[in-house]
Design a protein around this motif. Structure first.
Motif, mmCIF file in Angstrom:
data_model
loop_
_atom_site.group_PDB
_atom_site.id
_atom_site.type_symbol
_atom_site.label_atom_id
_atom_site.label_comp_id
_atom_site.label_asym_id
_atom_site.label_seq_id
_atom_site.Cartn_x
_atom_site.Cartn_y
_atom_site.Cartn_z
ATOM 1 N N TYR A 59 0.862 -1.183 0.000
ATOM 2 C CA TYR A 59 0.000 0.000 0.000
ATOM 3 C C TYR A 59 0.899 1.233 0.000
ATOM 4 C CZ TYR A 59 -3.355 -3.431 1.804
ATOM 5 O OH TYR A 59 -4.134 -4.533 1.989
ATOM 6 N N SER A 60 0.594 2.196 -0.852
ATOM 7 C CA SER A 60 1.347 3.449 -0.901
ATOM 8 C C SER A 60 0.580 4.535 -0.150
ATOM 9 C CB SER A 60 1.566 3.888 -2.351
ATOM 10 O OG SER A 60 2.391 2.948 -3.011
ATOM 11 N N LEU A 61 1.288 5.235 0.737
ATOM 12 C CA LEU A 61 0.653 6.240 1.574
ATOM 13 C C LEU A 61 1.329 7.595 1.410
ATOM 14 C CD1 LEU A 61 0.471 4.388 5.024
ATOM 15 C CD2 LEU A 61 -1.233 4.374 3.213
ATOM 16 N N THR A 62 0.537 8.643 1.419
ATOM 17 C CA THR A 62 1.048 9.996 1.636
ATOM 18 C C THR A 62 0.835 10.284 3.114
ATOM 19 O OG1 THR A 62 0.502 10.679 -0.612
ATOM 20 C CG2 THR A 62 0.841 12.417 1.021
ATOM 21 N N TYR A 63 1.917 10.480 3.831
ATOM 22 C CA TYR A 63 1.882 10.401 5.289
ATOM 23 C C TYR A 63 2.642 11.571 5.911
ATOM 24 C CZ TYR A 63 2.380 8.340 9.944
ATOM 25 O OH TYR A 63 2.339 8.106 11.301
ATOM 26 N N ARG A 64 2.130 12.058 7.039
ATOM 27 C CA ARG A 64 2.802 13.110 7.808
ATOM 28 C C ARG A 64 3.202 12.566 9.175
ATOM 29 N NH1 ARG A 64 -0.674 18.446 7.878
ATOM 30 N NH2 ARG A 64 1.341 19.348 8.496
ATOM 31 N N LYS A 65 4.489 12.472 9.426
ATOM 32 C CA LYS A 65 4.990 12.046 10.728
ATOM 33 C C LYS A 65 4.831 13.188 11.737
ATOM 34 C CE LYS A 65 8.544 9.328 11.079
ATOM 35 N NZ LYS A 65 9.917 8.754 11.065
ATOM 36 N N HIS A 66 5.157 12.904 12.990
ATOM 37 C CA HIS A 66 5.215 13.971 13.980
ATOM 38 C C HIS A 66 6.324 14.950 13.617
ATOM 39 C CE1 HIS A 66 3.043 11.474 17.221
ATOM 40 N NE2 HIS A 66 2.260 12.436 16.818
ATOM 41 N N GLY A 67 6.064 16.223 13.846
ATOM 42 C CA GLY A 67 7.085 17.243 13.641
ATOM 43 C C GLY A 67 8.059 17.271 14.805
ATOM 44 N N LYS A 68 8.939 18.238 14.792
ATOM 45 C CA LYS A 68 9.983 18.323 15.821
ATOM 46 C C LYS A 68 9.445 18.804 17.160
ATOM 47 C CE LYS A 68 13.783 19.134 12.584
ATOM 48 N NZ LYS A 68 14.858 20.078 12.150
ATOM 49 N N ASN A 69 8.309 19.502 17.152
ATOM 50 C CA ASN A 69 7.818 20.133 18.378
ATOM 51 C C ASN A 69 6.428 19.622 18.755
ATOM 52 O OD1 ASN A 69 10.113 21.932 18.648
ATOM 53 N ND2 ASN A 69 9.276 23.035 16.883
ATOM 54 N N THR A 70 6.351 18.336 19.071
ATOM 55 C CA THR A 70 5.053 17.770 19.454
ATOM 56 C C THR A 70 4.691 18.071 20.899
ATOM 57 O OG1 THR A 70 6.011 15.682 20.217
ATOM 58 C CG2 THR A 70 5.412 15.834 17.879
#
Length: 271
Positions: free
Chosen positions: A187-198
């Motif tokens: 499965y191919s995903l467009t994904y946003r991980k956590h940023g530096k300032n969670t």
């Protein structure tokens, strides 16, 4: 020869009963095995103890891969990608009686009759705690999160609250990831991980208000202090704090003003 101080399955069952966990509850654990002391059967023994108690419920162990799946290594294979967060998750991820979710960075291993149904659809993840995903479902399940020898900075569910109330600047820029399921399907995903300032390193700022309003209790199991976090109450408390806040609550480790929460102690809040 078994140590006299070794935690047994019976000890863990007695603990769960004492803190009010029902046989059909949904329970997720963040665990420092070292904090508990010696546990009969080690990681497997701890999992067996929880699953044998939650006969009609769900037992969940985070099996996160956020540090080893990303832009530079964009593939999560549910069958082989190892967790990055410790001993219990590594054992739980590959047990034959569990079902590991297809979330590329924040997977869980689920145990119980509803396990496969509960983790369904995680291959559609767009963020760590995306809408309709496993971490958001903990609210619907009225789940309890047990923090076994770890603090609130390890409580991933607080990230779900962040996404529920749409706090700004919590997610990084989109990347492309690939998820491989148990059958080898991709499965191919467009994904946003956590940023530096969670803000997660400062989640301990929530402790006093959570305890004051009954969303967090503390107990002992073996050598470990256990935080018992109620997903429903915790969501309500943290959401209320952000509604009242005139600054970034998790920018630094400083006490949240008491007027943000003591004003509701005598009301019907959370009743």
């Amino acid at each position: 020869i078994r140590s006299l101080t070794m935690l047994t399955r019976a000890d863990i069952h007695a603990f769960l009963e004492r803190i009010g966990i029902k046989r059909d509850d949904t329970v997720l654990v963040h665990t420092s095995m070292r904090s508990l002391g010696e546990v009969e059967g080690g990681c497997d023994g701890l999992i067996d103890a929880f699953t044998s108690y939650l006969t009609d419920g769900l037992f969940l162990v985070p099996t996160h891969t956020w540090s080893n799946v990303g832009k530079n290594q964009p593939v999560y294979d549910v069958s082989v990608t190892e967790p990055c967060i410790g001993a219990l998750p590594t054992v739980a991820a590959f047990r034959k009686d569990g079902v590991r979710s297809l979330h590329p960075t924040h997977s869980v291993a689920a145990f119980g009759r509803r396990a496969a149904e509960f983790v369904k659809g995680e291959e559609l993840a767009t963020s760590p705690c995306f809408e309709d995903g496993v971490w958001r479902r903990l609210y619907d399940e009225k789940a309890k999160v047990l923090l076994i020898g770890v603090g609130l900075d390890r409580n991933t569910y607080i990230h779900a609250i962040d996404e529920m109330i749409n706090l700004p600047d919590r997610l990084a820029e989109p990347i492309q990831l690939t998820v491989i399921d148990y059958d080898g399907k991709r499965y191919s995903l467009t994904y946003r991980k956590h940023g530096k300032n969670t803000g997660s390193s400062n989640f301990e700022v929530y402790r006093k208000p959570l305890e004051a309003l009954g969303a967090l209790r503390n107990d002992k199991l073996g050598n470990a202090t256990i935080g018992i976090f109620d997903a429903i109450r915790g969501t309500e408390v943290i959401s209320m704090l952000w509604e009242k806040a005139d600054y970034n609550l998790c920018e630094e480790l400083k006490d949240i003003p008491e007027e943000y929460y003591y004003c509701v102690l005598d009301s019907n809040f959370l009743l």
